[in-house]
Design an enzyme around this catalytic site. Structure first.
Site: not given
Lengths: 256, 256
Positions: B15, B38, B59, B90-92, B120-121, B172
């Site tokens: 995360p 990323d 991006k 990033g994350g999973d 994950t975040a 989001m």
């Protein structure tokens, strides 16, 4: 005597394989004075806590409230005697780990705590299947759920939640497959919805079974006693025909 | 010249904080020949890939399909020239990472791949808040969702999925808070549903904002440019009044 109470770390041990632990969890385990761990945590993960007293707590499933209350009390007591207390849970502590009950007890006792997130079984299983749980323009929401037979608890309807989501991952009690399949089909989930059942994800003894929702009871009968998740949704169509070659990378890392 | 094509590892970077990387991801990065990453991956995570060529791709949001197609092609090309190619996300990788598009491209080209799951975040944010996303007898299902304005894509209704779940975590686009809040309230989600907005979870610059669904637009205006998740549901009532003392553990680990 140290008058200052210690701190409790609620740490995610990840989905099974010891190398899916985070670096942070590794460092905390190395410094731990006491580790209260789930039965399913890998022995090599526990070995990291070289200087800690290690205490197995919790049954694999169907733990009673009294047992949970006993764990809560032991965490509070341990934090009064030790600087670094670890509560090591399979997966991520904030997903189906009963962490809130422990957090409430720690807070009530004025014990400082911190949660260290981990890799949860759902994404470990999707990794094993070589498939993404989301897909642009196709699957924008994924629900993680533990179904339960109606038992008078105030809770929302898990079936509605599975029906509304593009992808569902069911963290299940092993014995519930028949009821889960029947209930989802009765409520309108198409019988031919792609489905996978992953038992003991990321461990050498893992089993990956593929089919449709209609096959769930039959697939579940092929599994053993390991923890299993059921993945359901159109994204599963892309599930790789052969299991991800996790053995290869394990061999690679060993050679290094 | 090596005729044998390499393998592509789709690796979750976690995360944000570099020590929330898994041990497996660490080992793979150390051995990587090329890393496509990323923009948001932490510099200290990239440093682990000491011998790799590091290439920033993608991006932060609103990537076009052409850009994604270009990434897909570069992964395939890289696997023809190198043994160990890493796509670091990033994350999973299997949650909102557009992994499926890359997997499809690799499979079509006959390139071997493997997914390495990450934190994950959503669970990093719940850890930051000191709250569990599930709670026994109270919250048995949690949905992770990316909302989007209607754009003609064939997809199910993200609002229905949020309404059906006990707990929702919304990954989001920063600019959508007004529309998300209005849509959820219009469709019947109570205005006073407890809500938290966590920006840049696990990083020093993180921001944790608490309120109710009605406050979402106002809270979102207080955030900056970091990646943010919105957590929604009754379990958030238990969100700790003070942020989890992550600084303390960071200091502790530095001293060690």
């Amino acid at each position: 005597m140290d008058e200052m109470p210690g701190k409790v770390y609620l740490v995610g041990a990840g989905p099974g394989a010891p190398d899916l632990l985070t670096l942070r969890a590794t460092e905390i385990l190395k410094r731990a004075d006491v580790v209260f761990h789930d039965a399913l945590v890998h022995p090599r993960t526990l070995e990291l806590a070289a200087r800690a007293e290690k205490i197995a707590v919790g049954k694999r499933s169907g733990r009673h409230s009294t047992a949970q209350k006993f764990i809560n009390k032991r965490l509070v007591d341990a934090a009064r005697d030790h600087k670094i207390v670890v509560r090591l849970k399979g997966g991520d502590p904030t997903l189906f780990g009963r962490a809130q009950e422990e957090i409430d007890a720690l807070r009530a006792a004025g014990i400082d705590f911190e949660i260290v997130p981990g890799v949860t079984a759902a994404t470990a299983a999707s990794a094993e299947l070589g498939v993404s749980l989301t897909r642009r323009g196709f699957a924008r929401h994924v629900v993680f759920v533990t179904p339960r037979a109606a038992n008078g608890e105030r809770e929302n309807d898990w079936v509605a939640s599975v029906l509304a989501a593009d992808t569902a991952v069911i963290y299940m009690g092993a014995g519930l497959a028949d009821a889960i399949g029947a209930e989802l089909i009765k409520r309108g989930k198409p019988k031919d919805t792609p489905l996978a059942l992953v038992e003991s994800a990321t461990l050498p003894e893992r089993r990956v079974l593929r089919g449709t929702l209609a096959d769930l009871p039959e697939l579940a009968r092929k599994t053993g006693a390991g923890p299993a998740v059921v993945l359901l949704g159109e994204v599963l169509k892309a599930a790789f025909a052969k299991p991800a070659a996790t053995e290869e990378i394990e061999a690679l890392l060993k050679r290094a």
